[in-house]
Write an enzyme that holds these catalytic residues in place. Structure first.
Site, mmCIF file in Angstrom:
data_model
loop_
_atom_site.group_PDB
_atom_site.id
_atom_site.type_symbol
_atom_site.label_atom_id
_atom_site.label_comp_id
_atom_site.label_asym_id
_atom_site.label_seq_id
_atom_site.Cartn_x
_atom_site.Cartn_y
_atom_site.Cartn_z
ATOM 1 N N GLN A 215 0.742 -0.988 -0.049
ATOM 2 C CA GLN A 215 0.444 0.162 0.170
ATOM 3 C C GLN A 215 0.636 1.125 0.206
ATOM 4 O O GLN A 215 0.327 2.355 -0.394
ATOM 5 C CB GLN A 215 -1.069 -0.194 1.156
ATOM 6 C CG GLN A 215 -1.653 -1.201 1.108
ATOM 7 C CD GLN A 215 -3.147 -1.054 2.669
ATOM 8 O OE1 GLN A 215 -2.791 -1.667 3.296
ATOM 9 N NE2 GLN A 215 -3.735 -0.214 2.269
ATOM 10 N N HIS B 173 1.307 -9.589 4.783
ATOM 11 C CA HIS B 173 0.189 -8.789 4.273
ATOM 12 C C HIS B 173 -1.120 -8.380 3.660
ATOM 13 O O HIS B 173 -0.807 -8.106 2.665
ATOM 14 C CB HIS B 173 0.039 -7.198 5.337
ATOM 15 C CG HIS B 173 -0.762 -6.172 5.369
ATOM 16 N ND1 HIS B 173 -0.813 -5.968 6.408
ATOM 17 C CD2 HIS B 173 -1.886 -6.025 4.652
ATOM 18 C CE1 HIS B 173 -1.832 -5.128 7.436
ATOM 19 N NE2 HIS B 173 -2.680 -5.396 6.052
ATOM 20 N N ASN C 142 -1.794 -10.982 8.674
ATOM 21 C CA ASN C 142 -3.005 -10.284 8.613
ATOM 22 C C ASN C 142 -4.162 -10.043 8.172
ATOM 23 O O ASN C 142 -4.450 -10.802 7.557
ATOM 24 C CB ASN C 142 -2.140 -8.691 7.158
ATOM 25 C CG ASN C 142 -3.182 -7.496 8.102
ATOM 26 O OD1 ASN C 142 -2.932 -7.073 9.168
ATOM 27 N ND2 ASN C 142 -3.887 -7.385 6.788
ATOM 28 N N GLU C 143 -4.870 -10.003 9.024
ATOM 29 C CA GLU C 143 -6.826 -10.946 9.093
ATOM 30 C C GLU C 143 -6.734 -11.867 8.012
ATOM 31 O O GLU C 143 -7.272 -11.753 7.202
ATOM 32 C CB GLU C 143 -7.008 -9.269 7.979
ATOM 33 C CG GLU C 143 -7.052 -7.909 8.957
ATOM 34 C CD GLU C 143 -7.907 -6.871 8.375
ATOM 35 O OE1 GLU C 143 -7.856 -6.982 6.887
ATOM 36 O OE2 GLU C 143 -8.028 -5.725 8.967
#
Length: 409
Positions: free
Chosen positions: A19, A113, A157-158
């Protein structure tokens, strides 16, 4: 001055490599962004050029009183082909983490991620026959060289959002909408976390933990069918992970709670979730603002018996005054949970910068710091950045509303 949080409470912000770094050409996400008909609205492109500007970015954040920073290393850069590791990429991330350590901030380093190497995705991603072996190989390759500069290692991540968005909603790569596969992926990712915990403990001094997004789920209607559907969805999105970590020796040493919204579950909706009730405050993402949900989910996460850190929490908005309101209400929720006995040890805001927000592109503004992407990538801290600084330096939520210069100890 009265403190809502103790002096050793960790404060910081988060980023994720894809990102913010830019030009992550070897990843599944880069290919997804450029694929005709994908859900991605635009390409990440140069992102905010954090790949080259990390040192200045870290100095900026440390200068705002942050005691921690969460970031990720990019598997697609490190292992661009199966079993072929880039020494240059590993050396780059070693320098990044050394630079972060030199600022005095403690590091939360995410090993995976969302993004995957394109070769891994092409052979089936997390559903390939050797997915766990590949992830274990990657972890054990980088940890001996990078692990000494990781204070906290965030394994995945998540995972529930990887499964939900990628395999049921079709919103993330690989764009599947399969009610069987999404459940299978969730369980694979939980196993991948356990493998990573063992790798972190074997190969480094870092403290490993899982970071999970925990939305507050509620039924859109009170009929039995909706209630049953809501409980079934909660079992996959929340309970699978929290119950799976409880009492597990490979759970890790802590748990990251990521909270953004309340969702009303609706079995009649093609996207699983119904429209929020009229008058509900919504973000740029269309997410319902419900700060008490953070307190509720911290209590739920505490049942694992693990120490907690809020590793993501924030709002997408162009109105920075709204961001300060959001910070105030959600920090109050964290403080209430702590006063009720929940062991919360830090708050990491999403995000440090306005950046690439996956399929939504650059429209949503989550950052405390704006970035001039049409010019020289100039960083411009918003009033909310200074507001959080005052809280970080004082431990006092009321400092968000202070006027005049930033509080200094």
């Amino acid at each position: 001055m009265t403190r809502d949080f103790p002096a050793d409470f960790l404060w910081g912000t988060a980023t994720a490599a894809h990102q913010v770094e830019g030009d992550n050409h070897n990843s599944d996400w880069w290919r997804y962004e450029h694929a005709p008909g994908s859900a991605a609205l635009e390409s990440s492109g140069d992102a905010i050029d954090h790949y080259h500007r990390y040192s200045d970015d870290f100095e900026l954040l440390a200068g705002m009183g942050h005691s921690a920073h969460r970031l990720s290393v990019e598997w697609a850069r490190i292992e661009p082909a199966p079993g072929e590791f880039s020494r240059a990429a590993i050396a780059h991330y070693r320098t990044v983490l050394e630079t972060l350590r030199a600022t005095g901030m403690r590091s939360f380093v995410t090993l995976n991620h969302f993004t995957l190497p394109a070769w891994f995705a092409e052979r089936g991603g997390w559903l390939s026959h050797d997915a766990l072996a590949c992830f274990d190989r990657y972890c054990r390759r980088i940890l001996p060289e990078l692990g000494e500069f990781m204070d906290f290692a965030c394994t995945i991540n998540e995972p529930q959002m990887v499964a939900l968005h990628g395999y049921l909603e079709g919103y993330f790569p690989p764009g599947e909408t399969n009610p069987t596969l999404w459940k299978r992926v969730g369980r694979v990712l939980l196993d991948a976390h356990r493998l990573a915990v063992r790798a972190v403990r074997d190969e480094s001094t870092a403290d490993p933990g899982l970071v999970v997004q925990l939305p507050l789920l509620a039924p859109a209607r009170e009929d039995e069918a909706t209630q049953v559907f809501m409980r079934a969805l909660r079992a996959e999105v929340v309970d699978l992970y929290l119950d799976g970590l409880t009492g597990d020796p490979d759970a890790g040493g802590w748990l990251g709670v990521q909270y953004y919204r309340k969702n009303w579950v609706d079995p009649a909706s093609p996207i699983l979730f119904g429209t929020p009730p009229p008058g509900t405050r919504l973000t740029q993402m269309g997410w319902a603002v419900h700060p008490d949900g953070l307190r509720d989910m911290l209590h739920r996460a505490a049942k694992t018996g693990l120490p907690l850190y809020v590793t993501e929490n924030g709002i997408a908005t162009e109105d920075d005054a709204e961001r300060i309101d959001y910070l105030e209400s959600h920090l109050q929720a964290v403080a209430r949970a702590r006063s009720e006995g929940v062991d919360v040890r830090g708050y990491i805001h999403w995000s440090a910068f306005d950046n690439f927000e996956w399929a939504e592109g650059y429209r949503p503004k989550f950052g405390l710091i704006a970035v001039d992407r049409d010019g020289e990538f100039r960083r411009v801290p918003k009033p909310s950045a200074y507001a959080l600084e005052r809280v970080a330096r004082s431990g006092d939520i009321s400092a968000l509303r202070a006027h005049g210069p930033v509080f200094k100890q």
